[in-house]
Design an enzyme around this catalytic site. Structure first.
Site, PDB file in Angstrom:
ATOM      1  N   CYS A   1       9.913 -61.639  -4.620  1.00 57.26           N
ATOM      2  CA  CYS A   1       9.262 -62.967  -4.646  1.00 57.26           C
ATOM      3  C   CYS A   1      10.183 -64.068  -5.162  1.00 57.26           C
ATOM      4  O   CYS A   1       9.860 -65.247  -5.055  1.00 57.26           O
ATOM      5  CB  CYS A   1       7.993 -62.916  -5.483  1.00 57.26           C
ATOM      6  SG  CYS A   1       6.797 -61.732  -4.866  1.00 57.26           S
TER       7      CYS A   1
ATOM      8  N   HIS B   1       6.420 -70.160  -7.864  1.00 58.98           N
ATOM      9  CA  HIS B   1       5.956 -69.086  -6.977  1.00 58.98           C
ATOM     10  C   HIS B   1       4.439 -68.978  -7.145  1.00 58.98           C
ATOM     11  O   HIS B   1       3.928 -68.986  -8.261  1.00 58.98           O
ATOM     12  CB  HIS B   1       6.654 -67.787  -7.368  1.00 58.98           C
ATOM     13  CG  HIS B   1       6.073 -66.582  -6.713  1.00 58.98           C
ATOM     14  ND1 HIS B   1       5.754 -66.558  -5.370  1.00 58.98           N
ATOM     15  CD2 HIS B   1       5.720 -65.361  -7.209  1.00 58.98           C
ATOM     16  CE1 HIS B   1       5.255 -65.374  -5.076  1.00 58.98           C
ATOM     17  NE2 HIS B   1       5.206 -64.631  -6.168  1.00 58.98           N
TER      18      HIS B   1
ATOM     19  N   ASN C   1      -0.657 -64.861  -2.485  1.00 57.15           N
ATOM     20  CA  ASN C   1       0.772 -64.722  -2.796  1.00 57.15           C
ATOM     21  C   ASN C   1       1.525 -64.366  -1.513  1.00 57.15           C
ATOM     22  O   ASN C   1       1.333 -63.285  -0.960  1.00 57.15           O
ATOM     23  CB  ASN C   1       0.910 -63.619  -3.850  1.00 57.15           C
ATOM     24  CG  ASN C   1       2.351 -63.356  -4.267  1.00 57.15           C
ATOM     25  OD1 ASN C   1       3.288 -63.763  -3.594  1.00 57.15           O
ATOM     26  ND2 ASN C   1       2.527 -62.647  -5.362  1.00 57.15           N
TER      27      ASN C   1
END
Ligand code: UT7
Length: 322
Positions: free
Chosen positions: A114, A249, A279
């Protein structure tokens, strides 16, 4: 004298299929209320069966090129941050390069989970600063729906599919990238991992599914975000109050809340769209950046702090002067 680079184009792609929390209630022992209150997520997008990481990346990249008025054959490099490529080889970036018709461009993928987009933007910038390349597409694209165990309520509710892209161009003048911090702690890799086809016998038994120790990743995420952000801002000779917009993020709204509180930055300065997309791993920061630009939340001269964290464990933060 190193060259400066600016972001001159941007684009995003989200698959059209919306899956709400209520829809997940039909197949999982979960509730919309639990997901919303623990994560901030209301819905996510899931790719159709014909879509892939590189097809989504190509859509986002085409939009980025069009918004800058640049032809694909002028690209020097296509760099795709992903940990869900459809092939082990060729790289997704090679597939995107061909789909775009970027005949002159080099192409490679970068996997920092990520944190991938922050790693990729910092990497791309080096090629420009060193004078090697002038026009680089940096893409984050992920298709987590294909690596989730849809029977596991602790992971499958969190993620979504999508892609975001920026076009980085060499330009005279002030640098866009003021500083970056990249880090990794491989000793804690077991907190968040997906077995791969080239290695694991375990994968044969369980499939190539994502495993995560959520509560521990949560604690790591808040700490990593705060430490990396402080260091990146200090390295840019700025203070946290100089940051007009944080593009974190998008993993869990509570992670952003905790980081905002700890850093003393008002939560309104943290961009959030996790409620709509969940996500999307390395795609989340470029998608959020695109939406922040579309909403007019970024003005020339603003200092943006982009900060990512995830599998590795990995983290990265960078300060960008727009
Ligand atoms: O890109 C980086 C990737 N990952 C992350 O950023 C994830 C970071 N972690 C998180 O976001 C949070 O830890 C989660 C959202 C994953 C979990 O939230 P939590 O508040 O840490 O919950 P928990 O794991 O401590 O679980 C609390 C309870 C458990 O039940 P018991 O043991 O208290 O009875 C879980 O079984 O919630 C249960 N639970 C659920 N209940 C309903 C876990 N998932 C669900 C669910 N629906 N989907």
């Amino acid at each position: 004298m190193p060259k400066a680079a600016r972001v001159t184009g941007w684009g995003k792609y989200l698959p059209s299929r919306v899956v709400t929390n209520h829809e997940l209630e039909d197949t999982l022992d979960t509730t919309d209320e639990w997901i919303r209150t623990r994560t901030g997520i209301k819905e996510r997008r899931l790719a159709a069966s014909h879509e892939t990481t590189s097809s989504m990346a190509t859509m986002a990249a085409s939009q980025a090129l069009a918004s800058a008025g640049m032809e694909p054959q002028d690209l020097d490099l296509v760099l795709v941050a992903t940990c869900t490529p459809e092939h082990l080889l060729p790289a997704s970036a090679s597939v995107v390069q061909n789909a775009l018709g970027a005949r002159r461009a080099a192409a490679f993928d970068l996997n920092a989970a990520c944190s991938g987009f922050v790693y990729a933007l910092a990497t791309a910038y080096q090629f420009i600063a060193a004078g090697n390349f002038e026009n680089i597409l940096v893409v984050g694209s992920e298709i987590y729906s294909r690596i989730l165990n849809w029977k596991d309520r602790s992971t499958s509710i969190l993620f979504g599919d999508g892609a975001g892209a920026v076009l980085l161009q060499a330009q005279d003048g002030e640098p866009g990238l003021l500083s970056f911090i990249l880090g990794s702690d491989g000793s804690r890799a077991n907190l968040l991992y997906v077995p791969g086809p080239a290695g694991a016998t375990e994968a044969g038994r369980n499939g190539f599914y994502l495993s995560m120790k959520g509560a521990e990743v949560f604690k790591f995420a808040v700490k990593a975000m705060c430490q990396a952000s402080r260091k990146a801002v200090e390295a840019a000779n700025l203070s946290l109050s100089d940051i007009e917009l944080v593009i974190p993020h998008q993993a869990n709204y509570r992670i952003s809340q905790a980081a905002a509180h700890s850093l003393g930055i008002p939560l309104e300065r943290f961009f959030s769209n996790v409620e709509r997309y969940g996500n999307t791993s390395s795609a989340s920061i470029p998608i959020a950046l695109c939406e922040a630009l579309e909403e007019g939340r970024v003005r020339p001269g603003d200092h943006l702090l982009m900060v990512g964290f995830g599998g590795g464990l990995s983290w990265g933060a960078l300060v960008w002067k727009w």
